[in-house]
Scaffold this motif. Structure first.
Motif, PDB file in Angstrom:
ATOM      1  N   GLU A 233       0.827  -1.207   0.000  1.00 14.85           N
ATOM      2  CA  GLU A 233       0.000   0.000   0.000  1.00 14.85           C
ATOM      3  C   GLU A 233       0.859   1.255   0.000  1.00 14.85           C
ATOM      4  N   GLY A 234       2.009   1.184   0.665  1.00 14.46           N
ATOM      5  CA  GLY A 234       2.887   2.349   0.729  1.00 14.46           C
ATOM      6  C   GLY A 234       3.917   2.408  -0.371  1.00 14.46           C
ATOM      7  N   GLY A 235       3.846   1.477  -1.314  1.00 17.93           N
ATOM      8  CA  GLY A 235       4.763   1.505  -2.441  1.00 17.93           C
ATOM      9  C   GLY A 235       6.123   0.934  -2.149  1.00 17.93           C
ATOM     10  N   ALA A 236       6.272   0.203  -1.045  1.00 16.60           N
ATOM     11  CA  ALA A 236       7.550  -0.426  -0.705  1.00 16.60           C
ATOM     12  C   ALA A 236       7.556  -1.866  -1.203  1.00 16.60           C
ATOM     13  N   PRO A 237       8.720  -2.440  -1.463  1.00 13.71           N
ATOM     14  CA  PRO A 237       8.781  -3.815  -1.965  1.00 13.71           C
ATOM     15  C   PRO A 237       8.216  -4.812  -0.962  1.00 13.71           C
ATOM     16  N   GLN A 273      13.530   6.833   1.614  1.00 14.07           N
ATOM     17  CA  GLN A 273      12.599   5.738   1.375  1.00 14.07           C
ATOM     18  C   GLN A 273      11.494   5.722   2.430  1.00 14.07           C
ATOM     19  N   ALA A 274      11.879   5.902   3.688  1.00 16.10           N
ATOM     20  CA  ALA A 274      10.877   5.923   4.753  1.00 16.10           C
ATOM     21  C   ALA A 274       9.943   7.113   4.609  1.00 16.10           C
ATOM     22  N   ASP A 275      10.491   8.275   4.219  1.00 19.64           N
ATOM     23  CA  ASP A 275       9.639   9.449   4.021  1.00 19.64           C
ATOM     24  C   ASP A 275       8.637   9.219   2.886  1.00 19.64           C
ATOM     25  N   ARG A 279       4.554   9.202   3.198  1.00 22.29           N
ATOM     26  CA  ARG A 279       3.679  10.065   2.402  1.00 22.29           C
ATOM     27  C   ARG A 279       2.603   9.253   1.693  1.00 22.29           C
ATOM     28  N   ALA A 280       2.987   8.054   1.207  1.00 19.46           N
ATOM     29  CA  ALA A 280       2.010   7.224   0.509  1.00 19.46           C
ATOM     30  C   ALA A 280       0.916   6.740   1.448  1.00 19.46           C
ATOM     31  N   LEU A 281       1.266   6.487   2.702  1.00 15.62           N
ATOM     32  CA  LEU A 281       0.280   5.973   3.656  1.00 15.62           C
ATOM     33  C   LEU A 281      -0.531   7.091   4.314  1.00 15.62           C
TER      34      LEU A 281
END
Length: 825
Positions: A233-237, A273-275, A279-281
Motif C-alpha cells: 500500500e505504501g509503495g515499498a517492496p 525511502q521511509a519518508d 507520504r504514501a500511507l
C-alpha cells in the motif's frame, strides 16, 4: 568530538547505508575500469618491481617507471586517480559500518553483535550453528543487564558527582521515566539534584547458554502477510515483509501503519525511502515535523552513529543531525524520544573539552555543604544513546570492576606470591613483567606487535604449570593457529573452527566466538561462567562493547583477565573502543612489550605506528613500491603481482597472497579487483550465484563476523564452502548477501589475520580515506613480503603523520573512573 565532526560521521554512515548489502557507500559503476586491466598476460612493469628492482639507493625496493630506484614509500609523485565515489573504509569512523560487515548480508550495517572471528557453521544439519549459539550468549547478556537495570530503578548514570544543569537534566529524565511529570515541564522546571547512582546490584545467577534457546524465531505467516499488505500500500517492496516482521515483531503490520517511519528500523532502509513510504500511507497529514518522524529519526541516527563506532552522541551533535534532515524543532524531538523510552540520557563528568557544560559555582550565601560541592564540581557532557549499547557498556564497566576487585587476597586459594615470582624468574624481559603483573591483579593490559604474542604465550605456559585453568582467545582462526604454534601445539588443528587440535597447548587456544558459543574452550560451570582461572584475549582492539561485555560477564569471581593487542591497528567493527578506553582509563597495570617485530617489515610498520613513514633497507625485496597512474593501471599491476611476480620472485604462491584496498566500490575497489583477479586466477561462468569451485571467498554468518574460505561446490541446499577446515553450507537465498569474493578485501576484513605476502592497493580516489591506523593495519598483514601499489603520492605520508584514529564517542572510560585508584604503573 565536535558537533560538526559527529554530524559528518553520521552522514558518512547514512551514505554507507545507501550502498549495497555489503555495507559500502554508493559507488561508481562496478567494473568501469576493469577493462583496463590486462588479466591475460603479465607485462614487464610490475614484474620488474619485484623480480628485477634492486635497492640501489638503500630504499624499500621501489620500482619507478622505466627503471629501479631507492626512494621510500613517501617519495612518489602523483600519478593519477579520479574522484570516483568509492566505498572507502574511511578509517575508524566508517569501519564499524562497513569494513567489519562487508559480506554480512541483509544490509550488514544492521547488527553489531559479534566479533569478526572467522568462524563457520557446523557440519551437521540438525545442529545449530556457532553463530546462533553466540547470538544466544548475547541474548543471555542482555537479559542480565535488563535485570540489573530494573534493580537500579533509574536511568543509567556515570556514577560521578553532578550538580547544576547536569543534575537538573538527570532529575528531569528520571521524572519523565517514572511518570511523575510530563515531558515538557520536566525539562524546563527546576528539580532537586538526583542522588548518585548506587553501587551495582549483586550479580544475578549465571545460567548456561542452551543451544535450544539459540534458535531464531521466524515471524508468523499471518504477520508477514499483514506487513506485506502495508508495504504494498505504501509503495515499498513486498520482499521486505519477512525482514520487517522479524524486526518489528508481532503486530508489525499495525505498528507500521500507525507509524510508517518504523520502517527505518529495518537495516538498509534510507531516510528518503521511509519518508516516501510515509507520504504514501498518510497523505497530506505527513510532514517533516511529524512527532513520529522525529522519534524514529532520532533512533535511526543513533543506529547510524553505532555503525561509525559510537555508543552515544552528544545532544548537540544529535540535534544538529536532526535539523539537517528537516526536523523543525530538534530539541522537542529529542525530548519526545526520551519520554517514549527510545533514547537514554547520560551526564558524564569531563576534565575539560568540547561538549562540556561547566557546573555552576556555589554562591557565597550557600552553606558549607554547597562550598564542598563547589570543590568537586566539574564540567559534564550530556550524551544520548540507545539502550542496547548503553546497557552493554554499563554491564562491561560493572563486570570489569568485579574482575578488578574479586581476586583472592590470600595464597590459600591459588599459587602463592613466591610461586608466581619463581615462574616470573624463569621468563625474561616483558614476559616476566607480564607474569608479575598478573600475579597480583585481576585485570592486566598488554600491548605489542606480532612478536609480542610470545609473551602471553609464556604467561599461559607459566600459569598452567602453577595449576591454573587457562585459556587464550584470538580474534579468528588464523590468530588461534599462530597462538597454538607459539604454545607448541597442533597449529593445523587449531585453525579449525570446531576442532581444538591435539594436546594441551592447542586446547588452550580458541577464538572469541568459539569460546562464547561453547564449541571451544573449557566449557561453563553450573552457573554459566567459564570454567577457568585465567583468560587471555588477544587482538583486544577488535572487541566491541557487546562482545567484551559478554566475555567479562562470563568470567567467574576470582578469575584473572589479560587483554592483549596492538593499539595501533583499526578499532573494532562494532561500536565502542574497549581496549583504547581501558588504556586511557589507567585503571589497571599496563605492560608495554619491548619485543620489536623483526626485519624491514617490522621496521616499516613500527615507524607508521609512531607517525613516520620511514625508508627501510629491503635487501630481500621484503617491501616493494609500485607507482601507478590511475585505477586501471592499479588493477593491471595488482594482477601481475599476485599472479606472476610475487610467486616467481618471492616464492609465495597466489593463494597465499592477499590484496587489501580501502573500500569495496570505485574503479579499484574490492569488486573491481576481485573481478580481474578471478578472471586471471580462477576463470569461470559464476554458475553458482556468481561463484565457481575454487573461488576465494569471505563469508559472514552473522553481521560483524567474517570467515575466509573457498567454494567447494553447490547443491539444492546451497553454496558449499570450506572455511579454514570447517564445512559450511550457505542457503541459496543468503549467498548474494553473505558471500563475497576475497582475493581482494578491506583492511577491516583482514585485521587479525596475516598472510605470507600482501599487496596493498592505494588508488588515487582513496587518498581521503587513509588514516594512520588503516595504513598500519594494512601494511602489517604481510609476514614476508609487502607490495604497495601506490597511486596516492604524498597523501600516504601525510595520512601517516597527520591522521590518527578518528574519535569515537563512548562512555566506558568515564564509567571506569571510580576504578582509577587501582591503577599501577
Amino acid at each position: 568530538m565536535s558537533t560538526e565532526s559527529a554530524a559528518a560521521e553520521v552522514a558518512e554512515a547514512e551514505a554507507r547505508e545507501a550502498g549495497d548489502s555489503g555495507g559500502g557507500v554508493a559507488e561508481a559503476e562496478d567494473g568501469a575500469e576493469v577493462a583496463g586491466a590486462d588479466a591475460t598476460g603479465a607485462g614487464a612493469d610490475a614484474e620488474d618491481a619485484v623480480a628485477g628492482a634492486d635497492a640501489d639507493g638503500g630504499g624499500a625496493g621501489t620500482a619507478q617507471e622505466g627503471g629501479t630506484g631507492g626512494a621510500g614509500p613517501a617519495g612518489h609523485e602523483t600519478r593519477g586517480g579520479g574522484a570516483d565515489d568509492s566505498d572507502a573504509e574511511g578509517g575508524e569512523a566508517s569501519g564499524a559500518g562497513a569494513e567489519g560487515r562487508e559480506a554480512s548480508g541483509e544490509d550488514a550495517e544492521g547488527g553489531q553483535g559479534g566479533e569478526a572471528s572467522g568462524e563457520g557453521d557446523g557440519e551437521a544439519a540438525a545442529s545449530l550453528s556457532e553463530a546462533e549459539a553466540e547470538l544466544a550468549a548475547q541474548r543471555e547478556l542482555r537479559e542480565r543487564i535488563e535485570e540489573r537495570k530494573a534493580a537500579k530503578k533509574g536511568s543509567v548514570a556515570a556514577g560521578t558527582a553532578l550538580q547544576g544543569t547536569a543534575a537538573d537534566l538527570l532529575a528531569a529524565v528520571r521524572a519523565v521515566e517514572s511518570g511523575e511529570k510530563p515531558v515538557a515541564s520536566a525539562f524546563h522546571e527546576p528539580e532537586a539534584a538526583a542522588p548518585r547512582r548506587p553501587a551495582p546490584a549483586p550479580e544475578p545467577a549465571r545460567r548456561p547458554v542452551s543451544e535450544a534457546s539459540a534458535a531464531v524465531a521466524e515471524p508468523a505467516a499471518e504477520t508477514v502477510e499483514a506487513v506485506s499488505a502495508v508495504l504494498t500500500e505504501g509503495g515499498a517492496p513486498a520482499a521486505l515483509a519477512a525482514r520487517t516482521a522479524a524486526v518489528l515483531g508481532e503486530g508489525a503490520g499495525d505498528v507500521l501503519r500507525a507509524d510508517p517511519w518504523q520502517l527505518l528500523r529495518v537495516p538498509g532502509t534510507r531516510l528518503e525511502q521511509a519518508d516516501g513510504f510515509a507520504r504514501a500511507l498518510l497523505g497530506p497529514d505527513c510532514g517533516p515535523g511529524d512527532e513520529r518522524r522525529g522519534t524514529a529519526l532520532t533512533v535511526w541516527l543513533l543506529d547510524q552513529a553505532a555503525l561509525a563506532g559510537h555508543t552515544a552522541l552528544t545532544s548537540a551533535a544529535l540535534g544538529a543531525a536532526l535539523g539537517q534532515r528537516g526536523v523543525p524543532d530538534p530539541e522537542a524531538a529529542l525530548e519526545r524520544a526520551v519520554a517514549d523510552g527510545e533514547v537514554l540520557v547520560f551526564q558524564d563528568a569531563l576534565d575539560a573539552g568540547p561538549g562540556a557544560v561547566p557546573a555552576p559555582r556555589a554562591t557565597s550565601g550557600e552553606n558549607a555543604e554547597g562550598a564542598e560541592e563547589e570543590e568537586v564540581a566539574m564540567p559534564v557532557q550530556v550524551l544520548l544513546g540507545l539502550e542496547q549499547y548503553a546497557l552493554a557498556e554499563e554491564s562491561l564497566a560493572d563486570g570489569l570492576a568485579r574482575v578488578l576487585n574479586s581476586l583472592p587476597k590470600d595464597d590459600a586459594q591459588g599459587p602463592s606470591a613466591a610461586e608466581w615470582e619463581t615462574a616470573a624468574s624463569r621468563a625474561s624481559g616483558s614476559a616476566a613483567e607480564l607474569i608479575r603483573a598478573v600475579a597480583g591483579h585481576g585485570l592486566v593490559l598488554h600491548t605489542g606487535g606480532e612478536e609480542a604474542r610470545a609473551e602471553p604465550a609464556a604467561l599461559l605456559t607459566a600459569a598452567r604449570a602453577l595449576g591454573l585453568r587457562v585459556c587464550a582467545a584470538a580474534h579468528g582462526p588464523d590468530g588461534r593457529r599462530r597462538l597454538a604454534e607459539r604454545l607448541g601445539g597442533d597449529a593445523d588443528g587449531a585453525g579449525d573452527s570446531d576442532r581444538p587440535g591435539d594436546g594441551e597447548a592447542s586446547d588452550a587456544a580458541v577464538t572469541v566466538a568459539g569460546l562464547l558459543s561453547g564449541r571451544q574452550g573449557p566449557g561453563r560451570d553450573a552457573d554459566g561462567a567459564f570454567a577457568l582461572d585465567l583468560l587471555v584475549v588477544l587482538d583486544a582492539p577488535q572487541l566491541d562493547v557487546e562482545t567484551a561485555a559478554t566475555l567479562v560477564e562470563s568470567l567467574p569471581d576470582g578469575a584473572r583477565l589479560v587483554l592483549s593487542g596492538d593499539p595501533g591497528v583499526l578499532w573494532s567493527a562494532g561500536p565502542g573502543r574497549v581496549f583504547a578506553d581501558l588504556l586511557a582509563a589507567r585503571c589497571c597495570p599496563q605492560v608495554v612489550s619491548r619485543t620489536p617485530d623483526p626485519g624491514p617489515l617490522g621496521e616499516l610498520v613500527s615507524g607508521i605506528g609512531v607517525g613516520e613513514l620511514v625508508q627501510v633497507e629491503a635487501p630481500g625485496k621484503e617491501v616493494v613500491i609500485v607507482p601507478v597512474r590511475d585505477a586501471a593501471d592499479a588493477i593491471h599491476r595488482t594482477v601481475q603481482l599476485v599472479a606472476d611476480s610475487v610467486p616467481r620472485a618471492i616464492g609465495v604462491p597466489a593463494e597465499q597472497t592477499q590484496v587489501i584496498t580501502p573500500g569495496h566500490g570505485g574503479a579499484a575497489g574490492t569488486r573491481a579487483l576481485n573481478t580481474a583477479l578471478k578472471e586471471r586466477l580462477n576463470p569461470g561462468p559464476g554458475r553458482f550465484g556468481g561463484f565457481d569451485p575454487g573461488d576465494r571467498v569471505v563469508y559472514a554468518p552473522v553481521p560483524g563476523r567474517t570467515a575466509f574460505g573457498r567454494v567447494v561446490g553447490a547443491d539444492p541446499q546451497g553454496l558449499r564452502l570450506d572455511c579454514e577446515g570447517a564445512s559450511v553450507v550457505v542457503p541459496k537465498d543468503r549467498v548474494e548477501q553473505a558471500v563475497r569474493h576475497a582475493w581482494a578485501v578491506t583492511a577491516h576484513q583482514a585485521v587479525g589475520r596475516r598472510w605470507p605476502a600482501a599487496v596493498v592497493v592505494l588508488p588515487g580516489d582513496a587518498a581521503a580515506a587513509l588514516t594512520r591506523p588503516w595504513i598500519y593495519s594494512a601494511f602489517g598483514r604481510a609476514e614476508r613480503h609487502l607490495s604497495v601499489v601506490q597511486g596516492v603520492a604524498q597523501a600516504l605520508p601525510q595520512a601517516v603523520a597527520e591522521r590518527p584514529a578518528k574519535e569515537r564517542t563512548t562512555r566506558l572510560r568515564t564509567l571506569l573512573r571510580p576504578q582509577q585508584p587501582q591503577a599501577e604503573s
